[in-house]
Every structure is written in C-alpha cells, then in structure tokens.
Motif scaffolding. Structure first.
Motif, PDB file in Angstrom:
ATOM      1  N   SER A  44      49.917  43.727  43.168  1.00  0.00           N
ATOM      2  CA  SER A  44      49.692  42.865  44.332  1.00  0.00           C
ATOM      3  C   SER A  44      49.447  43.686  45.599  1.00  0.00           C
ATOM      4  O   SER A  44      48.709  43.279  46.475  1.00  0.00           O
ATOM      5  CB  SER A  44      50.861  41.915  44.534  1.00  0.00           C
ATOM      6  OG  SER A  44      52.051  42.644  44.743  1.00  0.00           O
ATOM      7  N   THR A  68      44.777  45.606  47.008  1.00  0.00           N
ATOM      8  CA  THR A  68      45.456  44.415  46.513  1.00  0.00           C
ATOM      9  C   THR A  68      44.679  43.896  45.312  1.00  0.00           C
ATOM     10  O   THR A  68      43.463  44.083  45.212  1.00  0.00           O
ATOM     11  CB  THR A  68      45.548  43.294  47.569  1.00  0.00           C
ATOM     12  OG1 THR A  68      44.237  42.953  48.000  1.00  0.00           O
ATOM     13  CG2 THR A  68      46.401  43.723  48.755  1.00  0.00           C
ATOM     14  N   SER A  69      45.394  43.258  44.397  1.00  0.00           N
ATOM     15  CA  SER A  69      44.744  42.790  43.169  1.00  0.00           C
ATOM     16  C   SER A  69      43.883  41.568  43.430  1.00  0.00           C
ATOM     17  O   SER A  69      44.170  40.735  44.277  1.00  0.00           O
ATOM     18  CB  SER A  69      45.794  42.479  42.101  1.00  0.00           C
ATOM     19  OG  SER A  69      46.635  41.440  42.527  1.00  0.00           O
ATOM     20  N   ASP A  70      42.803  41.512  42.685  1.00  0.00           N
ATOM     21  CA  ASP A  70      41.898  40.365  42.689  1.00  0.00           C
ATOM     22  C   ASP A  70      41.450  40.227  41.237  1.00  0.00           C
ATOM     23  O   ASP A  70      40.402  40.724  40.849  1.00  0.00           O
ATOM     24  CB  ASP A  70      40.714  40.614  43.620  1.00  0.00           C
ATOM     25  CG  ASP A  70      39.849  39.384  43.805  1.00  0.00           C
ATOM     26  OD1 ASP A  70      39.770  38.563  42.874  1.00  0.00           O
ATOM     27  OD2 ASP A  70      39.252  39.239  44.875  1.00  0.00           O
ATOM     28  N   LYS A  75      40.827  44.911  46.001  1.00  0.00           N
ATOM     29  CA  LYS A  75      40.130  45.040  47.281  1.00  0.00           C
ATOM     30  C   LYS A  75      40.860  46.035  48.172  1.00  0.00           C
ATOM     31  O   LYS A  75      42.086  46.125  48.155  1.00  0.00           O
ATOM     32  CB  LYS A  75      40.054  43.691  47.991  1.00  0.00           C
ATOM     33  CG  LYS A  75      39.082  42.747  47.321  1.00  0.00           C
ATOM     34  CD  LYS A  75      38.665  41.648  48.252  1.00  0.00           C
ATOM     35  CE  LYS A  75      37.543  40.850  47.613  1.00  0.00           C
ATOM     36  NZ  LYS A  75      37.082  39.794  48.472  1.00  0.00           N
ATOM     37  N   LEU A  97      34.748  44.658  45.328  1.00  0.00           N
ATOM     38  CA  LEU A  97      35.910  44.998  44.511  1.00  0.00           C
ATOM     39  C   LEU A  97      35.910  46.474  44.134  1.00  0.00           C
ATOM     40  O   LEU A  97      34.862  47.087  43.933  1.00  0.00           O
ATOM     41  CB  LEU A  97      35.921  44.167  43.232  1.00  0.00           C
ATOM     42  CG  LEU A  97      36.154  42.673  43.401  1.00  0.00           C
ATOM     43  CD1 LEU A  97      35.988  41.959  42.061  1.00  0.00           C
ATOM     44  CD2 LEU A  97      37.532  42.395  43.979  1.00  0.00           C
TER      45      LEU A  97
END
Length: 170
Positions: A44, A68-70, A75, A97
């Motif tokens: 996260s 941060t996760s996507d 990103k 990304l």
C-alpha cells in the motif's frame, strides 16, 4: 543492479539509514531526488527515499519518493513539505504505473519560484503541476532529522521490497 550493485530490500525490515543532521534540501529554492527502482512487490505504501526535518512540533518527511499499489503494479508519489511547523506535504502522483520486476528510473523535481513539481519516469515527464502553493520562497533552514533509502525517514516503516540503485539528491 541497474548499473551493477543495487541494494536489495526485503520489504520487512531492511533499509539504509543516511544518518541525522544532514543538509538534504536545506534552505534551497528547488531540488531533485531520483533513483532506479525494481520493485518485487508493491504494498500500500513503499518508501524509496525520504529525508525529514524536525522541530519541537513535528517530524515529517521534507521530501519523499514512494510507491503505492495499484493492483499488482504501482504509482510514484513525490512529496515536498516546505514548512517545519506543519505535517501537511505538497504531493504529486504519477499518472503511469511502475511495473514490478522491471527497472524504472524515477525522478521528483520541485522549483519554488515556478510553483512547479514534476515526476519523470525513464526520462519522460509523467506528471507536473505549476500551481503549487509553496508558503515560502525556500525550503526550511533546518537540518534533516533523519533520512533513509528503502523505508521512511526513520527507517522503521513503509519498507520497500526490491532493488534500489543510484539514489541522488541534487
């Protein structure tokens, strides 16, 4: 590593402390922070590099690049804090990304006079704003309380999982 010798971070406890009382972005009107990253997993929040300032009121990152996760990818976030007396940071988020298991060159740039923050990925501008509400004409004139690679500035949270190489402040 990207150039031969990247540091491998385990995402649990590994970080490189850059020490305290350093002059990272002290009393400057602009700056750049950059690194090559190859995330193995993106959580996260994953700090790539962070340097903080401190006074009696608050210790927060003065400048930070983190992911941060996507979904499976992530990103880049670039944060600049221009006052020591507030926890609020000025933040810019990349539009593209970052892929896991691929080397990516990430760069965050700020320029107070131009009210500008920008993120570059692999040499191409990915995000920019020219309406940053900087509250003074230079960064705070205080030493960095702590700085780290692969974790938050105190090296105790937001651990990075993967490789980081060629970190640079300028």
């Amino acid at each position: 590593g990207r150039v031969a010798g990247a540091y491998a971070f385990n995402g649990i406890s590994s970080a490189v402390s850059l020490g305290s009382n350093r002059n990272f972005f002290r009393n400057v009107a602009g700056g750049t922070i950059e690194a090559w990253v190859k995330p193995a997993v993106i959580y996260s929040r994953n700090s790539v590099i962070a340097a903080s300032s401190i006074n009696a009121q608050v210790q927060q990152s003065r400048m930070q690049l983190h992911l941060t996760s996507d979904g499976a990818d992530g990103k880049v976030h670039f944060i600049v804090r221009d006052l020591d007396t507030t926890e609020t940071g000025l933040e810019l988020i990349a539009t593209s990304l970052i892929r896991i298991n691929q080397w990516t060159h990430i760069v965050g740039v700020f320029d107070v006079a131009a009210k500008r923050m920008a993120i570059f990925l692999n040499g191409k501008k990915d995000a920019e704003t020219t309406s940053v509400a900087f509250t003074q004409n230079k960064s705070p004139d205080t030493a960095s309380a702590a700085a780290a690679i692969g974790a938050d500035d105190r090296s105790d949270d937001y651990f990075f999982n993967g490789g980081i190489d060629e970190v640079r402040f300028s």
